[in-house]
Design a protein around this motif. Structure first.
Motif, PDB file in Angstrom:
ATOM      1  N   ALA A  87       0.846  -1.195   0.000  1.00  0.00           N
ATOM      2  CA  ALA A  87       0.000   0.000   0.000  1.00  0.00           C
ATOM      3  C   ALA A  87       0.880   1.242   0.000  1.00  0.00           C
ATOM      4  CB  ALA A  87      -0.907   0.002   1.222  1.00  0.00           C
ATOM      5  N   VAL A  88       0.585   2.172  -0.904  1.00  0.00           N
ATOM      6  CA  VAL A  88       1.386   3.395  -1.032  1.00  0.00           C
ATOM      7  C   VAL A  88       0.589   4.614  -0.574  1.00  0.00           C
ATOM      8  CG1 VAL A  88       2.693   4.857  -2.615  1.00  0.00           C
ATOM      9  CG2 VAL A  88       2.679   2.386  -2.940  1.00  0.00           C
ATOM     10  N   LEU A  89      -0.689   4.681  -0.938  1.00  0.00           N
ATOM     11  CA  LEU A  89      -1.556   5.780  -0.517  1.00  0.00           C
ATOM     12  C   LEU A  89      -2.713   5.233   0.297  1.00  0.00           C
ATOM     13  CD1 LEU A  89      -1.809   7.879  -3.829  1.00  0.00           C
ATOM     14  CD2 LEU A  89      -0.182   8.146  -1.942  1.00  0.00           C
ATOM     15  N   ARG A  90      -3.041   5.948   1.363  1.00  0.00           N
ATOM     16  CA  ARG A  90      -4.122   5.509   2.259  1.00  0.00           C
ATOM     17  C   ARG A  90      -5.077   6.680   2.500  1.00  0.00           C
ATOM     18  NH1 ARG A  90       0.775   3.951   4.099  1.00  0.00           N
ATOM     19  NH2 ARG A  90       1.205   1.703   4.272  1.00  0.00           N
ATOM     20  N   LYS A  91      -6.243   6.606   1.881  1.00  0.00           N
ATOM     21  CA  LYS A  91      -7.296   7.607   2.081  1.00  0.00           C
ATOM     22  C   LYS A  91      -6.780   9.039   1.854  1.00  0.00           C
ATOM     23  CE  LYS A  91     -10.202   4.411   3.197  1.00  0.00           C
ATOM     24  NZ  LYS A  91     -11.242   3.992   2.213  1.00  0.00           N
ATOM     25  N   VAL A  92      -6.035   9.227   0.787  1.00  0.00           N
ATOM     26  CA  VAL A  92      -5.494  10.556   0.472  1.00  0.00           C
ATOM     27  C   VAL A  92      -6.575  11.429  -0.144  1.00  0.00           C
ATOM     28  CG1 VAL A  92      -3.913  11.826  -1.050  1.00  0.00           C
ATOM     29  CG2 VAL A  92      -3.104   9.839   0.236  1.00  0.00           C
ATOM     30  N   TYR A 109      -0.287  20.421   1.040  1.00  0.00           N
ATOM     31  CA  TYR A 109      -0.595  19.153   1.693  1.00  0.00           C
ATOM     32  C   TYR A 109       0.726  18.465   1.988  1.00  0.00           C
ATOM     33  CZ  TYR A 109      -5.411  19.834   0.231  1.00  0.00           C
ATOM     34  OH  TYR A 109      -6.675  20.354   0.067  1.00  0.00           O
ATOM     35  N   VAL A 110       0.804  17.877   3.162  1.00  0.00           N
ATOM     36  CA  VAL A 110       1.995  17.137   3.565  1.00  0.00           C
ATOM     37  C   VAL A 110       1.636  15.655   3.629  1.00  0.00           C
ATOM     38  CG1 VAL A 110       3.763  16.790   5.324  1.00  0.00           C
ATOM     39  CG2 VAL A 110       2.854  19.086   4.911  1.00  0.00           C
ATOM     40  N   LEU A 111       2.405  14.843   2.903  1.00  0.00           N
ATOM     41  CA  LEU A 111       2.222  13.397   2.930  1.00  0.00           C
ATOM     42  C   LEU A 111       3.300  12.767   3.807  1.00  0.00           C
ATOM     43  CD1 LEU A 111       1.468  12.262  -0.751  1.00  0.00           C
ATOM     44  CD2 LEU A 111      -0.085  12.229   1.191  1.00  0.00           C
ATOM     45  N   ARG A 112       2.884  11.777   4.567  1.00  0.00           N
ATOM     46  CA  ARG A 112       3.831  11.002   5.354  1.00  0.00           C
ATOM     47  C   ARG A 112       3.354   9.559   5.358  1.00  0.00           C
ATOM     48  NH1 ARG A 112       4.321  13.312  11.030  1.00  0.00           N
ATOM     49  NH2 ARG A 112       5.407  14.984   9.922  1.00  0.00           N
ATOM     50  N   ARG A 113       4.193   8.674   4.806  1.00  0.00           N
ATOM     51  CA  ARG A 113       3.845   7.248   4.733  1.00  0.00           C
ATOM     52  C   ARG A 113       2.494   7.011   4.071  1.00  0.00           C
ATOM     53  NH1 ARG A 113       5.898   5.181  10.749  1.00  0.00           N
ATOM     54  NH2 ARG A 113       8.087   5.760  10.462  1.00  0.00           N
ATOM     55  N   GLY A 114       2.252   7.780   3.010  1.00  0.00           N
ATOM     56  CA  GLY A 114       1.048   7.562   2.231  1.00  0.00           C
ATOM     57  C   GLY A 114      -0.211   8.171   2.778  1.00  0.00           C
ATOM     58  N   PRO A 161       8.562  13.614   2.811  1.00  0.00           N
ATOM     59  CA  PRO A 161       9.833  12.915   2.613  1.00  0.00           C
ATOM     60  C   PRO A 161       9.784  11.969   1.424  1.00  0.00           C
ATOM     61  CG  PRO A 161       8.625  11.966   4.448  1.00  0.00           C
ATOM     62  CD  PRO A 161       7.874  13.196   4.051  1.00  0.00           C
ATOM     63  N   ASN A 162      10.960  11.495   1.004  1.00  0.00           N
ATOM     64  CA  ASN A 162      11.030  10.504  -0.073  1.00  0.00           C
ATOM     65  C   ASN A 162      10.240   9.263   0.320  1.00  0.00           C
ATOM     66  OD1 ASN A 162      12.716  12.142  -1.598  1.00  0.00           O
ATOM     67  ND2 ASN A 162      14.593  11.196  -0.822  1.00  0.00           N
ATOM     68  N   GLY A 163       9.491   8.740  -0.643  1.00  0.00           N
ATOM     69  CA  GLY A 163       8.700   7.549  -0.386  1.00  0.00           C
ATOM     70  C   GLY A 163       7.365   7.795   0.269  1.00  0.00           C
ATOM     71  N   ALA A 164       6.997   9.081   0.406  1.00  0.00           N
ATOM     72  CA  ALA A 164       5.736   9.402   1.082  1.00  0.00           C
ATOM     73  C   ALA A 164       4.517   9.142   0.206  1.00  0.00           C
ATOM     74  CB  ALA A 164       5.739  10.857   1.539  1.00  0.00           C
ATOM     75  N   GLY A 165       4.715   9.087  -1.128  1.00  0.00           N
ATOM     76  CA  GLY A 165       3.597   8.852  -2.043  1.00  0.00           C
ATOM     77  C   GLY A 165       3.269  10.029  -2.932  1.00  0.00           C
ATOM     78  N   LYS A 166       4.172  10.989  -3.035  1.00  0.00           N
ATOM     79  CA  LYS A 166       3.881  12.198  -3.823  1.00  0.00           C
ATOM     80  C   LYS A 166       3.770  11.885  -5.312  1.00  0.00           C
ATOM     81  CE  LYS A 166       7.588  14.382  -2.403  1.00  0.00           C
ATOM     82  NZ  LYS A 166       8.180  13.290  -1.568  1.00  0.00           N
ATOM     83  N   THR A 167       4.750  11.171  -5.861  1.00  0.00           N
ATOM     84  CA  THR A 167       4.701  10.820  -7.278  1.00  0.00           C
ATOM     85  C   THR A 167       3.503   9.937  -7.582  1.00  0.00           C
ATOM     86  OG1 THR A 167       7.084  11.067  -7.661  1.00  0.00           O
ATOM     87  CG2 THR A 167       5.903   9.536  -9.103  1.00  0.00           C
ATOM     88  N   THR A 168       3.205   8.997  -6.704  1.00  0.00           N
ATOM     89  CA  THR A 168       2.042   8.127  -6.898  1.00  0.00           C
ATOM     90  C   THR A 168       0.757   8.945  -6.935  1.00  0.00           C
ATOM     91  OG1 THR A 168       3.158   6.278  -5.805  1.00  0.00           O
ATOM     92  CG2 THR A 168       0.759   6.166  -5.981  1.00  0.00           C
ATOM     93  N   SER A 169       0.662   9.958  -6.090  1.00  0.00           N
ATOM     94  CA  SER A 169      -0.532  10.821  -6.093  1.00  0.00           C
ATOM     95  C   SER A 169      -0.711  11.501  -7.442  1.00  0.00           C
ATOM     96  CB  SER A 169      -0.411  11.874  -4.988  1.00  0.00           C
ATOM     97  OG  SER A 169      -0.378  11.277  -3.709  1.00  0.00           O
TER      98      SER A 169
END
Length: 250
Positions: free
Chosen positions: A34-39, A220-225, A54-62
């Motif tokens: 799982a990369v994104l959770r209820k974004v 918006y700040v993403l952390r661990r998806g 941070p890197n790996g937070a899911g920004k590119t996936t979003s």
């Protein structure tokens, strides 16, 4: 728990217009990971929305979910209030969405001129070239050169020119300053501000979080998806807010 997830800072008046783009409760996975959770996030018309973390937070996936390059496993993607979750990238592009991916999405074996013509929407060949070279004059000196032989900065200029000659209403930009010299980074951010001033809505991911926030309206700040902050971009520059959500200045 994310703050201000309605995309409106406390004390402000909510906009009556529909967001240019909205992600609602997006889940996304690569295989079983799982990369994104209820974004959930909104990009308002003619505004800059920063997506940082941070890197790996899911920004590119979003951004990939927003542009249709990746299908979410849950949630909804809305463009101007209309559900486009099941539509592909081509249809989204026809409706005014432009995705400038990380890694300089250009046709390396084509010339600069040919790339510009591929990017053009309803413009003539001459119009597309004039538009691109008006914001990136250096491209005018490289029209007959293969795109793959350009410098890294010139390749990024060519990739970003798609966000100009295609006349989009919404642009998703992923790490436009990555690997560039500081003087070229200045050019890139000046161009992004030019788009904003023309009324284009931007969803921006970039390694220079502080600089990104300085030109953004919302963030918006993403952390661990997961979204851990959503609200006014300038608020993150106050006091210890940035360190609280992001860490050391970048």
């Amino acid at each position: 728990m994310a703050q201000h997830l309605n995309g409106v800072a406390p004390g402000s008046t909510a906009t009556l217009t529909k967001p240019a783009l909205e992600l609602k409760d997006i889940d996304a996975s690569y295989g079983t990971t799982a990369v994104l959770r209820k974004v959930s996030l909104k990009v308002e018309p003619a505004a800059v929305t920063a997506l940082i973390g941070p890197n790996g937070a899911g920004k590119t996936t979003s951004l990939r979910v927003a542009s249709g390059l990746m299908k979410p496993t849950g949630g909804t993607v809305l463009l101007d209030g209309e559900d486009i979750t099941s539509t592909g990238p081509a249809r989204r592009a026809k409706r005014g969405m432009c995705h400038v991916p990380e890694g300089r999405g250009i046709y390396r074996n084509l010339t600069v001129k040919e790339n510009l013509l591929m990017q053009a929407n309803e413009l003539s060949a001459q119009e597309s070239i004039e538009l691109a070279t008006s914001v990136f004059p250096r491209l005018g000196e490289r029209l007959s050169q293969k795109a793959g032989t350009l410098s890294g900065g010139e390749q990024q200029m060519l990739a970003l020119s798609a966000a100009y000659v295609a006349s989009p209403r919404l642009v998703l930009v992923d790490e436009p300053s990555l690997g560039l010299a500081p003087i070229i980074v200045d050019v890139v951010f000046e161009f992004l501000e030019t788009l904003r001033d023309k009324g284009v809505a931007l969803l921006l991911v970039d390694q220079y979080a502080l600089r990104t926030l300085s030109i953004a309206d919302q963030a918006y700040v993403l952390r661990r998806g997961e979204v851990v902050y959503g609200g006014d971009a300038k608020t993150l520059l106050e006091g210890n807010m940035f360190e609280q959500y992001i860490g050391e200045a970048s």
